[in-house]
Scaffold this motif. Sequence first.
Motif, PDB file in Angstrom:
ATOM      1  N   SER A 241       0.753   3.767 -12.818  1.00 23.26           N
ATOM      2  CA  SER A 241      -0.552   4.220 -12.159  1.00 23.26           C
ATOM      3  C   SER A 241      -0.391   4.521 -10.572  1.00 23.26           C
ATOM      4  O   SER A 241       0.478   3.804 -10.060  1.00 23.26           O
ATOM      5  CB  SER A 241      -1.526   3.055 -12.470  1.00 23.26           C
ATOM      6  OG  SER A 241      -1.312   1.924 -11.507  1.00 23.26           O
ATOM      7  N   GLU A 242      -1.240   5.190 -10.019  1.00 24.84           N
ATOM      8  CA  GLU A 242      -1.140   5.187  -8.411  1.00 24.84           C
ATOM      9  C   GLU A 242      -1.299   3.919  -7.794  1.00 24.84           C
ATOM     10  O   GLU A 242      -0.479   3.717  -6.905  1.00 24.84           O
ATOM     11  CB  GLU A 242      -2.498   6.005  -8.119  1.00 24.84           C
ATOM     12  CG  GLU A 242      -2.598   6.302  -6.470  1.00 24.84           C
ATOM     13  CD  GLU A 242      -3.693   7.188  -6.062  1.00 24.84           C
ATOM     14  OE1 GLU A 242      -4.340   7.827  -6.871  1.00 24.84           O
ATOM     15  OE2 GLU A 242      -3.948   6.889  -4.785  1.00 24.84           O
ATOM     16  N   GLU A 243      -2.241   2.941  -8.371  1.00 21.55           N
ATOM     17  CA  GLU A 243      -2.344   1.662  -7.794  1.00 21.55           C
ATOM     18  C   GLU A 243      -1.060   1.047  -7.602  1.00 21.55           C
ATOM     19  O   GLU A 243      -0.597   0.375  -6.556  1.00 21.55           O
ATOM     20  CB  GLU A 243      -3.275   0.869  -8.549  1.00 21.55           C
ATOM     21  CG  GLU A 243      -4.214  -0.054  -7.725  1.00 21.55           C
ATOM     22  CD  GLU A 243      -5.172  -0.828  -8.441  1.00 21.55           C
ATOM     23  OE1 GLU A 243      -5.218  -0.545  -9.579  1.00 21.55           O
ATOM     24  OE2 GLU A 243      -5.642  -2.016  -8.126  1.00 21.55           O
ATOM     25  N   GLU A 244      -0.316   1.001  -8.727  1.00 21.45           N
ATOM     26  CA  GLU A 244       1.147   0.160  -9.173  1.00 21.45           C
ATOM     27  C   GLU A 244       1.789   0.795  -8.002  1.00 21.45           C
ATOM     28  O   GLU A 244       2.684  -0.040  -7.388  1.00 21.45           O
ATOM     29  CB  GLU A 244       1.635   0.259 -10.504  1.00 21.45           C
ATOM     30  CG  GLU A 244       0.679  -0.560 -11.468  1.00 21.45           C
ATOM     31  CD  GLU A 244       1.308  -0.229 -12.789  1.00 21.45           C
ATOM     32  OE1 GLU A 244       1.900  -1.003 -13.542  1.00 21.45           O
ATOM     33  OE2 GLU A 244       1.152   1.062 -13.247  1.00 21.45           O
ATOM     34  N   ILE A 245       1.870   2.236  -7.779  1.00 20.98           N
ATOM     35  CA  ILE A 245       2.973   2.892  -7.112  1.00 20.98           C
ATOM     36  C   ILE A 245       2.574   2.608  -5.805  1.00 20.98           C
ATOM     37  O   ILE A 245       3.624   2.348  -4.754  1.00 20.98           O
ATOM     38  CB  ILE A 245       2.859   4.316  -7.402  1.00 20.98           C
ATOM     39  CG1 ILE A 245       3.368   4.824  -8.860  1.00 20.98           C
ATOM     40  CG2 ILE A 245       3.766   5.142  -6.547  1.00 20.98           C
ATOM     41  CD1 ILE A 245       3.320   6.229  -9.400  1.00 20.98           C
ATOM     42  N   ILE A 246       1.586   2.555  -5.142  1.00 14.57           N
ATOM     43  CA  ILE A 246       1.184   2.416  -3.785  1.00 14.57           C
ATOM     44  C   ILE A 246       1.583   0.986  -3.258  1.00 14.57           C
ATOM     45  O   ILE A 246       2.158   0.514  -2.537  1.00 14.57           O
ATOM     46  CB  ILE A 246      -0.316   2.460  -3.393  1.00 14.57           C
ATOM     47  CG1 ILE A 246      -0.789   3.929  -3.726  1.00 14.57           C
ATOM     48  CG2 ILE A 246      -0.787   2.221  -1.851  1.00 14.57           C
ATOM     49  CD1 ILE A 246      -0.254   5.263  -2.951  1.00 14.57           C
ATOM     50  N   LEU A 247       1.364   0.220  -4.317  1.00 13.74           N
ATOM     51  CA  LEU A 247       1.779  -1.304  -4.151  1.00 13.74           C
ATOM     52  C   LEU A 247       3.176  -1.353  -3.978  1.00 13.74           C
ATOM     53  O   LEU A 247       3.753  -2.289  -3.129  1.00 13.74           O
ATOM     54  CB  LEU A 247       1.111  -2.101  -5.506  1.00 13.74           C
ATOM     55  CG  LEU A 247       0.647  -3.693  -5.050  1.00 13.74           C
ATOM     56  CD1 LEU A 247      -0.287  -3.628  -4.241  1.00 13.74           C
ATOM     57  CD2 LEU A 247       0.432  -4.488  -6.608  1.00 13.74           C
TER      58      LEU A 247
END
Length: 277
Positions: A241-247
């Motif tokens: 997910s975008e969230e996981e990737i940004i993290l």
Amino acid sequence: MPIEKIVENVYSISDGSTRGNVAAYVLPNQIIFIDSGMNIPLVKEFREKLEKETGKKTTYLLITHTHGDHIFGNQVFKDCKIISSKHTEERMKESLKTNWAPDKIAEMIKNAEDPSTLEGLEIVLPTETFDDQMEITDGDVKVIFKRTGGHTEGSSYVYCPNYKSLTAGDNLFIDSFPWGGDPTANPETWLAALEEYISLDIDYYLPGHGSVSSKNKIQEFYVYLKKVVDLFRELIAEGKSEEEIILEADKIFYYPPRRPQWKELSLKKWYEIIASK
Ligand SMILES: [Zn+2]
């Protein structure tokens, strides 16, 4: 007066007193300024001092990109040819209707740390534009002005092979995290621009913010940005997910940003571009 002589015929203010850095190349018969910062009295003094010292007149102001901290001193060069890429001119015209509308500008001056640096501010638009590249030749000295995109779509750099100098605007932030959250920022064209800077025979890289640097600093930023882009591609392919990737991307070390929210907003913008491919 914080004017720094970088090498014979190349000068800059890069200590932050003009916010965006301001550079000048002294050619055989004229002076060229690059970006005008946002400290009108100081930039005026820079121009006057250099003209007095060299006995030459300023003929050109080259604008690397549209952001206010690089163009709010344009009025100091009203008698010169003011040149930018077509994209940059279009963005400036757009900004006049939005964030540079008279009430917004008045508010910004009022809230400035030192309002006297922007007293009497007028937004002065380019007098000429180019699509991809233009050249200025003076005697045996050549100056190349080329659009690459990256920090903004219109972002352009100035290269003088004779002086082994390159002025990059905000495609280079030295020793701080760059602002990569502009609506037209693009990490792919940014990487291509950095590859181009590295491939040239340059000793002096003048960034938009931070001090004049050598090639190893440019390589350092290239390696960082490449790591982020490669990680995005890998994790997007894995269906994260975008969230996981940004993290995950946030864990890759680079210098701290000048404003705390810059890192997250930049990573989000870069992710958006890579994810849209
Ligand atoms: Zn900028």
